[in-house]
Write a protein that holds these residues in place. Structure first.
Motif, mmCIF file in Angstrom:
data_model
loop_
_atom_site.group_PDB
_atom_site.id
_atom_site.type_symbol
_atom_site.label_atom_id
_atom_site.label_comp_id
_atom_site.label_asym_id
_atom_site.label_seq_id
_atom_site.Cartn_x
_atom_site.Cartn_y
_atom_site.Cartn_z
ATOM 1 N N GLY A 20 45.505 12.358 13.679
ATOM 2 C CA GLY A 20 44.323 11.839 12.554
ATOM 3 C C GLY A 20 43.827 13.132 11.952
ATOM 4 N N GLN A 21 44.244 14.401 12.158
ATOM 5 C CA GLN A 21 43.358 15.399 11.654
ATOM 6 C C GLN A 21 43.919 16.035 10.417
ATOM 7 O OE1 GLN A 21 42.572 18.329 15.065
ATOM 8 N NE2 GLN A 21 43.835 17.140 16.282
ATOM 9 N N ALA A 22 45.095 15.771 9.948
ATOM 10 C CA ALA A 22 45.785 16.126 8.631
ATOM 11 C C ALA A 22 46.766 15.272 8.042
ATOM 12 C CB ALA A 22 46.394 17.428 8.980
ATOM 13 N N ASP A 23 47.062 15.367 6.858
ATOM 14 C CA ASP A 23 48.197 14.808 6.189
ATOM 15 C C ASP A 23 49.246 15.232 6.763
ATOM 16 O OD1 ASP A 23 46.346 12.895 4.919
ATOM 17 O OD2 ASP A 23 46.082 14.388 3.186
ATOM 18 N N LEU A 24 50.426 14.341 6.643
ATOM 19 C CA LEU A 24 51.856 15.007 7.006
ATOM 20 C C LEU A 24 52.301 15.789 6.066
ATOM 21 C CD1 LEU A 24 54.062 14.692 9.181
ATOM 22 C CD2 LEU A 24 55.062 12.605 7.948
ATOM 23 N N PRO A 30 56.512 38.192 3.800
ATOM 24 C CA PRO A 30 55.426 38.011 4.855
ATOM 25 C C PRO A 30 55.920 37.395 5.987
ATOM 26 C CG PRO A 30 54.924 37.228 2.539
ATOM 27 C CD PRO A 30 56.394 37.737 2.487
ATOM 28 N N LYS A 31 55.220 37.445 6.983
ATOM 29 C CA LYS A 31 55.466 36.570 8.248
ATOM 30 C C LYS A 31 55.909 35.332 7.968
ATOM 31 C CE LYS A 31 54.202 35.778 13.112
ATOM 32 N NZ LYS A 31 53.054 36.040 13.976
ATOM 33 N N SER A 32 56.889 34.791 8.693
ATOM 34 C CA SER A 32 57.285 33.349 8.452
ATOM 35 C C SER A 32 56.265 32.532 9.667
ATOM 36 C CB SER A 32 58.927 32.911 8.841
ATOM 37 O OG SER A 32 59.513 33.740 7.750
ATOM 38 N N ARG A 33 56.003 31.317 9.405
ATOM 39 C CA ARG A 33 55.180 30.537 10.116
ATOM 40 C C ARG A 33 55.814 29.424 10.521
ATOM 41 N NH1 ARG A 33 49.985 31.398 10.914
ATOM 42 N NH2 ARG A 33 50.494 29.930 12.699
ATOM 43 N N GLY A 34 57.010 29.162 10.833
ATOM 44 C CA GLY A 34 57.857 27.923 11.386
ATOM 45 C C GLY A 34 56.989 26.958 12.385
ATOM 46 N N ASP A 35 56.034 27.804 13.225
ATOM 47 C CA ASP A 35 55.411 26.959 13.987
ATOM 48 C C ASP A 35 54.270 26.169 13.507
ATOM 49 O OD1 ASP A 35 54.130 29.511 13.285
ATOM 50 O OD2 ASP A 35 52.401 28.912 14.388
ATOM 51 N N LEU A 36 54.068 26.185 12.341
ATOM 52 C CA LEU A 36 53.107 25.149 11.590
ATOM 53 C C LEU A 36 53.783 23.815 11.605
ATOM 54 C CD1 LEU A 36 51.517 27.668 8.828
ATOM 55 C CD2 LEU A 36 50.525 26.796 10.944
ATOM 56 N N PHE A 37 55.056 23.868 11.470
ATOM 57 C CA PHE A 37 55.814 22.439 11.259
ATOM 58 C C PHE A 37 55.052 21.519 12.541
ATOM 59 C CE2 PHE A 37 58.727 19.339 12.941
ATOM 60 C CZ PHE A 37 58.961 18.479 11.607
ATOM 61 N N TYR A 38 55.057 21.902 13.890
ATOM 62 C CA TYR A 38 54.649 21.027 15.020
ATOM 63 C C TYR A 38 53.552 21.058 15.042
ATOM 64 C CZ TYR A 38 59.629 19.741 16.470
ATOM 65 O OH TYR A 38 60.854 19.172 16.755
ATOM 66 N N LYS A 39 52.591 22.067 14.555
ATOM 67 C CA LYS A 39 51.252 22.010 14.512
ATOM 68 C C LYS A 39 50.736 20.971 13.440
ATOM 69 C CE LYS A 39 47.329 25.146 13.719
ATOM 70 N NZ LYS A 39 46.347 24.123 12.632
ATOM 71 N N ASN A 40 51.281 20.634 12.216
ATOM 72 C CA ASN A 40 51.142 19.712 11.432
ATOM 73 C C ASN A 40 51.337 18.415 11.946
ATOM 74 O OD1 ASN A 40 52.499 18.125 8.942
ATOM 75 N ND2 ASN A 40 50.560 18.647 8.571
ATOM 76 N N ILE A 41 52.705 18.082 12.742
ATOM 77 C CA ILE A 41 53.091 16.991 13.157
ATOM 78 C C ILE A 41 51.881 16.470 14.207
ATOM 79 C CG2 ILE A 41 54.696 15.780 14.781
ATOM 80 C CD1 ILE A 41 55.749 15.971 12.301
ATOM 81 N N ALA A 42 51.433 17.542 15.207
ATOM 82 C CA ALA A 42 50.568 16.998 16.113
ATOM 83 C C ALA A 42 49.187 16.775 15.524
ATOM 84 C CB ALA A 42 50.239 18.162 16.895
ATOM 85 N N GLU A 43 48.629 17.135 14.445
ATOM 86 C CA GLU A 43 47.628 16.973 13.874
ATOM 87 C C GLU A 43 47.571 15.661 12.986
ATOM 88 O OE1 GLU A 43 46.952 20.409 11.195
ATOM 89 O OE2 GLU A 43 45.853 21.778 13.042
ATOM 90 N N TYR A 44 48.601 15.403 12.392
ATOM 91 C CA TYR A 44 48.668 14.347 11.834
ATOM 92 C C TYR A 44 48.740 13.068 12.641
ATOM 93 C CZ TYR A 44 51.236 10.384 9.456
ATOM 94 O OH TYR A 44 51.325 9.028 8.812
ATOM 95 N N MET A 45 49.432 13.252 13.759
ATOM 96 C CA MET A 45 49.501 12.044 14.858
ATOM 97 C C MET A 45 48.241 11.868 15.464
ATOM 98 S SD MET A 45 53.347 12.546 16.506
ATOM 99 C CE MET A 45 53.014 10.859 17.162
#
Length: 355
Positions: A319-323, A302-317
Motif C-alpha cells: 500500500g505504499q505506491a501505485d503499480l 545512465p545506469k539501469s535500475r531494473g531492481d526498481l521493478f520488484y521494489k515497486n511490486i513490494a511497495e504496491y502490495m
C-alpha cells in the motif's frame, strides 16, 4: 486487493528454475533485495530443485504446480516458463488466490491478456509482468529528454530494430507455437520502450513476415522444422496522434542498426546499445537549428535500475505506491504483437481494440 503489513510478509516463489540464464535465482534474489521472503520453488527437473535448495537453504520445493498450490502458503508466484505456458499456468495460480508476475512477454495473445486481467479482477489479486527494462538507463534518459523536455519536438516516427544474420538456435524460442514468433522476445522490450515515449492510443497494426529460408537450411533432424519462427518480421503501428512506429526483428540482416531511433520535428534521438560488447553504448542527439544546421551531441547511457521493478511490486502490495507495470500496460505490447501476426497472415491492417 488486501495489502500486506510489511514487505517481509510477502512470501514469494518461482515457477520454473531451469538452468537457462539462471533466471529463477535472479528473480528470487531481486525479490529478496526488495524485502520480500523467498519461500517456494516449482520445477519439473529434480536436479534443478536441488540447485534451488542449495541457493536458498530451507526453501520449499515442488515438482508440480498443482502440488505447490495445494500445499504452500506462498503469496506471489513468478512464472519463468516458455511463453505459451504463461497464460494457463498464471490463470491457475490466480484462481487459487495467488498474486502473479509472468516473465515477459505477459502472455501470447490479446485474448489471453484480457482473460487474465478479468480473472485477476474477479479473484482480487495482482497480476503484472517482468518489464524490468522499463527502468533501463537509455530509456529513462530518452523519456526525460523527449517527453519532459521536448528536446526533439513532437515525435512523429519511431524505428525499432534488433537481430542479425544467422541460423536460429536449437531451443524453444525458435518454435513459433511456443514462443509466439520472432517478434515476441526482444520485440516486447522495444515496444514497451516505445510506448513510454509515444503517449497515444494504438489505432491499427500492419504485420509483414519473411518465412522459410532458415527452415530450408536446417538439418533434417532439426526439431523445429515445420514450426520455426519467421526469418524476419515487422510490425508497423499507427497511433491516434499521427505517430508511426516500425518494429523489425530479424535473423536475415547482417547490418548492425541502432535498436531505437526517435524522430521529432526538431531533431533525432538515437539509442545505440545493448547486448554486444563492441556496441558504443551511448545516446546520440542530432538537432537542427533554424538555419538547418545539424548539431550532434552524445554521451553514455545512465545506469539501469531494473531492481526498481520488484521494489515497486513490494511497495504496491504493502500500500505504499501505485503499480507501475499494470496488466493493462502489459497488454499493450501483446496487442501489437498479436495484431502484427494476424495482419501478416491476412495481408491487411488490423484495427486495435481499447489499446
Amino acid at each position: 486487493m488486501k495489502k500486506f503489513k510489511s514487505t517481509k510478509d510477502i512470501k514469494v516463489g518461482v515457477v520454473g528454475y531451469g538452468g537457462a540464464f539462471n533466471m529463477g535465482q535472479q528473480h528470487l534474489q531481486q525479490m529478496k533485495k526488495a524485502g520480500m521472503t523467498p519461500f517456494a520453488v516449482c520445477e519439473i527437473d529434480p536436479e534443478r530443485l536441488k540447485v534451488a535448495e542449495d541457493d536458498f537453504p530451507g526453501i520449499e520445493t515442488y515438482g508440480s504446480l498443482d502440488a505447490m498450490l495445494k500445499q504452500s502458503d506462498v503469496n506471489l508466484l513468478v512464472h519463468i516458463t516458455p511463453h505459451n505456458l504463461h497464460y494457463p499456468l498464471a490463470a491457475k495460480c490466480v484462481k487459487a488466490g495467488k498474486h502473479v508476475v509472468t516473465e515477459k512477454p505477459f502472455v501470447v495473445t490479446t485474448s489471453e491478456a484480457d482473460r487474465l486481467i478479468n480473472l485477476a479482477n474477479k479473484h482480487n489479486v495482482m497480476v503484472s509482468t517482468y518489464h524490468n527494462r522499463h527502468w533501463d538507463g537509455w530509456i529513462m534518459r530518452a523519456v526525460r529528454e523527449i517527453v519532459e523536455k521536448k528536446t526533439i519536438g513532437d515525435v512523429y516516427k519511431v524505428e525499432a530494430h534488433f537481430g542479425g544474420y544467422g541460423m536460429p538456435r536449437d531451443w524453444w524460442r525458435t518454435s513459433k507455437s511456443v514462443s509466439g514468433g520472432v517478434l515476441y522476445d526482444w520485440g516486447c522490450h522495444l515496444l514497451e520502450y516505445t510506448l513510454q515515449v509515444v503517449d497515444s492510443d494504438i489505432v491499427e497494426v500492419s504485420g509483414y513476415a519473411k518465412n522459410g529460408y532458415w527452415e530450408s537450411q536446417a538439418p533434417k533432424n532439426f526439431p523445429w522444422i515445420g514450426d520455426m519462427n519467421e526469418d524476419e518480421a515487422t510490425a508497423v503501428v499507427r497511433f491516434a496522434n499521427g505517430c508511426v512506429a516500425n518494429l523489425c526483428i530479424t535473423q536475415l540482416d547482417p547490418v548492425r542498426r541502432p535498436p531505437l531511433t526517435f524522430y521529432g520535428t526538431k531533431g533525432t534521438y538515437i539509442i545505440n546499445h545493448f547486448g554486444w560488447q563492441d556496441d558504443p553504448q551511448q545516446w546520440i542527439l542530432k538537432k537542427a537549428n533554424r538555419k538547418h544546421q545539424i548539431k550532434e551531441t552524445s554521451g553514455k547511457h545512465p545506469k539501469s535500475r531494473g531492481d526498481l521493478f520488484y521494489k515497486n511490486i513490494a511497495e504496491y502490495m504493502t500500500g505504499q505506491a501505485d503499480l507501475v507495470i499494470t496488466p493493462e500496460w502489459a497488454r499493450r505490447p501483446i496487442h501489437i504483437l498479436d495484431l502484427a501476426g494476424k495482419s501478416a497472415q491476412a495481408g491487411k491492417a488490423m484495427k486495435a481494440k481499447h489499446a
